[in-house]
Design a protein around this motif. Sequence first.
Motif, PDB file in Angstrom:
ATOM      1  N   SER A 217       0.824  -1.208   0.000  1.00  0.00           N
ATOM      2  CA  SER A 217       0.000   0.000   0.000  1.00  0.00           C
ATOM      3  C   SER A 217       0.858   1.258   0.000  1.00  0.00           C
ATOM      4  O   SER A 217       0.584   2.211  -0.731  1.00  0.00           O
TER       5      SER A 217
ATOM      6  N   GLU B  95      -1.173   4.234  -1.471  1.00  0.00           N
ATOM      7  CA  GLU B  95      -2.491   4.029  -0.863  1.00  0.00           C
ATOM      8  C   GLU B  95      -2.415   4.292   0.632  1.00  0.00           C
ATOM      9  O   GLU B  95      -1.431   3.930   1.285  1.00  0.00           O
TER      10      GLU B  95
ATOM     11  N   TRP C  38      -6.457   0.179   7.335  1.00  0.00           N
ATOM     12  CA  TRP C  38      -6.762   0.902   6.110  1.00  0.00           C
ATOM     13  C   TRP C  38      -8.083   1.652   6.290  1.00  0.00           C
ATOM     14  O   TRP C  38      -8.872   1.313   7.183  1.00  0.00           O
ATOM     15  N   PRO C  39      -8.370   2.668   5.475  1.00  0.00           N
ATOM     16  CA  PRO C  39      -9.593   3.452   5.672  1.00  0.00           C
ATOM     17  C   PRO C  39     -10.866   2.633   5.640  1.00  0.00           C
ATOM     18  O   PRO C  39     -11.833   2.931   6.335  1.00  0.00           O
ATOM     19  N   ASP C  40     -10.900   1.569   4.831  1.00  0.00           N
ATOM     20  CA  ASP C  40     -12.134   0.813   4.642  1.00  0.00           C
ATOM     21  C   ASP C  40     -12.043  -0.600   5.198  1.00  0.00           C
ATOM     22  O   ASP C  40     -12.825  -1.479   4.841  1.00  0.00           O
ATOM     23  N   THR C  41     -11.084  -0.861   6.106  1.00  0.00           N
ATOM     24  CA  THR C  41     -10.917  -2.197   6.660  1.00  0.00           C
ATOM     25  C   THR C  41     -11.753  -2.354   7.918  1.00  0.00           C
ATOM     26  O   THR C  41     -11.821  -1.450   8.743  1.00  0.00           O
ATOM     27  N   ALA C  42     -12.361  -3.492   8.078  1.00  0.00           N
ATOM     28  CA  ALA C  42     -13.169  -3.755   9.260  1.00  0.00           C
ATOM     29  C   ALA C  42     -12.277  -3.952  10.474  1.00  0.00           C
ATOM     30  O   ALA C  42     -11.053  -3.901  10.408  1.00  0.00           O
TER      31      ALA C  42
ATOM     32  N   ARG D  75      -7.761   5.549  11.962  1.00  0.00           N
ATOM     33  CA  ARG D  75      -8.441   6.091  10.772  1.00  0.00           C
ATOM     34  C   ARG D  75      -8.564   7.608  10.866  1.00  0.00           C
ATOM     35  O   ARG D  75      -8.448   8.319   9.864  1.00  0.00           O
TER      36      ARG D  75
END
Length: 371
Positions: A116, A121, A142-146, A167
């Motif tokens: 990344s 990223e 990451w911004p969209d990781t659970a 985040r």
Amino acid sequence: MREILPALERWYAARVPFGLATVVAVGGSAPRGPGAAMAVGPDGEVVGSVSGGCVEGAVFELAREVAASGEARLESFGYSDEDAFTVGLTCGGEITLLVRPVTPATDPAFGAVAGSVGAGEPVTVATVVAGPAPRGATLAVWPDTAADAPGTLGTDGLDVAVAADARGELALGATVLRHYGPHGERREDDVTVFLQSFAPPPRMLVFGAIDYAAAVARIGDFLGYRVTVCDARPVFATPRRFPAAVEVVVDWPHRYLRGVGTDERTVICVLTHDPRFDVPLLEEALRRPAAYIGAMGSRRTHDERRDRLAEAGLTEAELSRLRSPLGLDLGARTPEEVAVSVAAEIVALRWHGSGVPLTATTGAIHAPAAR
């Protein structure tokens, strides 16, 4: 870590342990800020720097010990009259380093993080520095990781709390220390976690395909910006004339800017000094987020341009954001000298520097970064 990433990826892929030293805290006139890294790999190969040379010898030995033992360590280095040129900082500052072993077993997310970072990223790495949680344990966010992002800091509650904070810091591009209880509750005396954000490089938008723009693009690239040059004249706006730019765009400047995103780290340099181009461009620029908006031109040009922008409806607060004539007063003449002047103003604005010679100032050379 960006500059040493190729070596780290090579060692990691070969599954050989290496010691990674990262600056997690600084005090006084420390030479490198939080996030600066140095690594020692197989056969004693060294990449990176944590102090510009002051304590690298001691860190080298420490990193080799950590790679061999598999146990992370936290060490501080400050000024020492007795050992200033061996294991002390000659500048008088202080740095605290977390030195941890990195292998696929100890850090299973490192490969994904490196991918990344290399691709530009956004990702944040949270690492335990001190406290009852395992020192050196990491969590990649990451911004969209659970919540089940790769790695763990020891408990589910701590992972969830740290991921949420990570985040938030990633959105700001910030690297900070945070403190938690063992299950993620806010406490100042328990688990210390280092949040290192790897945000995409900030953008520098240079408008006006002139010789000054080529110099500004080169120094912008040197400072780590992702540079775009835009001009409406195709004969001048060519990649060959601007090799330092990631992209060269042929378009009316205000129309191009209207179609791209900017944020609080974006730098906008308007070098057209032609009202047909720069007035509509600045009208758009001054109404959107940016770290720096500068425009080239004489003081007479600035006054006329400011009047036109006021007539276009810009408020006094919006007009006050304009740095014009752009750059610091260095007596610059050549395009390269002007580029240094512009870069100096950008750096001073970013770190709240005064712009005066250091010989005329007192106190710490590196003031604490404003949040």
